[in-house]
Enzyme design. Structure first.
Site, PDB file in Angstrom:
ATOM      1  N   PRO A  43     107.038  69.220  15.503  1.00 18.02           N
ATOM      2  CA  PRO A  43     106.473  69.175  16.853  1.00 18.02           C
ATOM      3  C   PRO A  43     107.568  68.979  17.893  1.00 18.02           C
ATOM      4  O   PRO A  43     108.567  68.295  17.642  1.00 18.02           O
ATOM      5  CB  PRO A  43     105.547  67.952  16.810  1.00 18.02           C
ATOM      6  CG  PRO A  43     105.309  67.688  15.366  1.00 18.02           C
ATOM      7  CD  PRO A  43     106.540  68.133  14.654  1.00 18.02           C
ATOM      8  N   LYS A  44     107.381  69.567  19.062  1.00 20.65           N
ATOM      9  CA  LYS A  44     108.269  69.321  20.187  1.00 20.65           C
ATOM     10  C   LYS A  44     107.583  68.290  21.079  1.00 20.65           C
ATOM     11  O   LYS A  44     106.553  68.560  21.675  1.00 20.65           O
ATOM     12  CB  LYS A  44     108.541  70.609  20.970  1.00 20.65           C
ATOM     13  CG  LYS A  44     109.524  70.417  22.125  1.00 20.65           C
ATOM     14  CD  LYS A  44     109.722  71.699  22.905  1.00 20.65           C
ATOM     15  CE  LYS A  44     110.728  71.485  24.032  1.00 20.65           C
ATOM     16  NZ  LYS A  44     110.282  70.432  24.990  1.00 20.65           N
ATOM     17  N   TRP A  45     108.182  67.107  21.153  1.00 26.97           N
ATOM     18  CA  TRP A  45     107.564  65.998  21.874  1.00 26.97           C
ATOM     19  C   TRP A  45     107.983  65.984  23.342  1.00 26.97           C
ATOM     20  O   TRP A  45     109.101  66.367  23.675  1.00 26.97           O
ATOM     21  CB  TRP A  45     107.932  64.669  21.211  1.00 26.97           C
ATOM     22  CG  TRP A  45     107.505  64.598  19.778  1.00 26.97           C
ATOM     23  CD1 TRP A  45     108.282  64.821  18.675  1.00 26.97           C
ATOM     24  CD2 TRP A  45     106.195  64.323  19.285  1.00 26.97           C
ATOM     25  NE1 TRP A  45     107.540  64.698  17.535  1.00 26.97           N
ATOM     26  CE2 TRP A  45     106.250  64.388  17.872  1.00 26.97           C
ATOM     27  CE3 TRP A  45     104.977  64.020  19.902  1.00 26.97           C
ATOM     28  CZ2 TRP A  45     105.143  64.166  17.070  1.00 26.97           C
ATOM     29  CZ3 TRP A  45     103.864  63.792  19.099  1.00 26.97           C
ATOM     30  CH2 TRP A  45     103.960  63.862  17.708  1.00 26.97           C
ATOM     31  N   ASP A 193     104.192  69.594  22.868  1.00 23.78           N
ATOM     32  CA  ASP A 193     104.169  70.592  23.936  1.00 23.78           C
ATOM     33  C   ASP A 193     104.846  71.867  23.452  1.00 23.78           C
ATOM     34  O   ASP A 193     105.248  72.710  24.235  1.00 23.78           O
ATOM     35  CB  ASP A 193     104.803  70.065  25.227  1.00 23.78           C
ATOM     36  CG  ASP A 193     106.316  69.938  25.142  1.00 23.78           C
ATOM     37  OD1 ASP A 193     106.838  69.880  24.022  1.00 23.78           O
ATOM     38  OD2 ASP A 193     106.963  69.907  26.198  1.00 23.78           O
TER      39      ASP A 193
END
Length: 350
Positions: A43-45, A193
């Site tokens: 995941p891209k946080w 995101d």
């Protein structure tokens, strides 16, 4: 954090290592890579990138720009001091959760000169560190020179022994393209995101754009409530975007400046014919900043008749954090249907 815990002039002073301390970066991609068996997806946080250094009673947090962050996040420093290992260098993301959702503006509020305010916010809105890579292991090994497969195993072992619920956690990952695709589509599920893709056989390449970042396409239909001229020019430079809030007032939420040069003249004439105050009936655009020229800071109000569809990446405090990309005009869309509900949902965390 006291001086004893921050001895040294910077990360290199705390942790002697030949490894370049710049974080590995990502370049944008339009889609997830599909070569089987070559990629790991994470995941891209939506937070602050952070390299964390610990040696004994010394802890430093370094931002992507190379500037220290430990002063602004004392609760994270204390968490790392409590970790069972006495030395390591890890890569991760600082995030803050408010009401079950990630809040980037709460992170920005930490960058304040008053220590008393920082301490108060660290108690009221504590940050957590999400780990996704390791550069130096607890035994001093240069883990960054290993392949991602080996680094991930080392990070998971580290996480099993140091994980502190809700404060220090290891990011999930997958090699399954279908799972990564579901993450990309369902960004609202747990604070993602977008998705980061890393090559399984590659080492940690400090300072290089050796990863891929793929963001979910997010769009919103917005009212054009005003416009600004180009600096020292008589043509439109940017459109000021608005959305109707629950009280029925038109709030300024951002801008778009991706206007084709061959369309500026005709668009300028069209906008001038619609000029009428107030433009925005709720939150209005601010005046000139110290970086803008006198003219670029001024704006012309418009009747709320034009609607555009724009693409955006982040929302902070009810506004687009960056400029948006103009996708198309929406003559079929009534302005009153352009409401805050389109951008109200912020990412949740587990």
């Amino acid at each position: 954090m006291n001086a004893r815990r921050t001895s040294g002039s910077g990360p290199a002073g705390i942790f002697a290592s030949p490894l370049d301390i710049s974080p590995m970066e990502a370049k944008s991609a339009e889609a997830l890579p599909t070569e089987p068996g070559r990629w790991q997806f994470e995941p891209k946080w939506d937070g602050f990138r952070c390299l964390a250094f610990k040696q004994g009673e010394s802890v430093r947090l370094m931002g992507k720009s190379g500037k220290p962050l430990d002063r602004y996040f004392p609760e994270v420093v204390e968490t790392l001091l409590r970790a069972s290992f006495g030395r390591f260098v890890v890569d991760g993301e600082l995030v803050i959760e408010l009401n079950g959702r990630l809040a980037f503006n709460a992170l920005q509020a930490r960058l304040h000169p008053a220590a008393s305010r920082i301490r108060r916010l660290s108690i009221e809105t504590p940050a957590r560190l999400i780990l996704f890579d390791m550069l130096i292991g607890p035994d001093g090994a240069n883990v960054g020179s290993f392949s991602l497969e080996k680094r991930r195993r080392a990070l998971e072992e580290f996480g099993q022994q140091t994980s502190i619920a809700g404060k220090l956690i290891v990011t999930p990952c997958t090699r399954d393209l279908a799972v990564a695709t579901s993450w990309l589509k369902d960004f609202d599920h747990d604070g993602r995101d977008g998705v980061i893709a890393k090559k399984l056989d590659a080492p940690y390449l400090s300072g290089e754009r050796a990863m891929l970042k793929i963001k979910r396409l997010r769009t919103a239909d917005c009212v054009v409530g005003g416009f600004r001229y180009q600096s020292r020019a008589g043509e439109v430079g940017s459109l000021l975007l608005g959305l109707y809030n629950p009280e029925g007032l038109l709030d300024h939420v951002g801008f778009t400046s991706t206007i084709a040069n061959d369309e500026r003249s005709a668009l300028t004439r069209k906008l001038r014919a619609l000029r009428a105050p107030p433009g925005f009936t709720g939150a209005a655009p601010g005046g000139p900043s110290r970086w803008s020229t006198e003219r670029s800071g001024e704006w012309e109000p418009l009747r709320p008749e034009l609607v555009v569809e724009v693409r955006y990446d982040h929302v902070t405090g009810g506004r687009f954090r960056h400029g948006t990309k103009l996708l198309r005009w929406r003559p079929d869309k009534p302005a009153r249907q352009c409401t805050m509900e389109q951008i109200a949902a912020q990412p949740r965390v587990p």
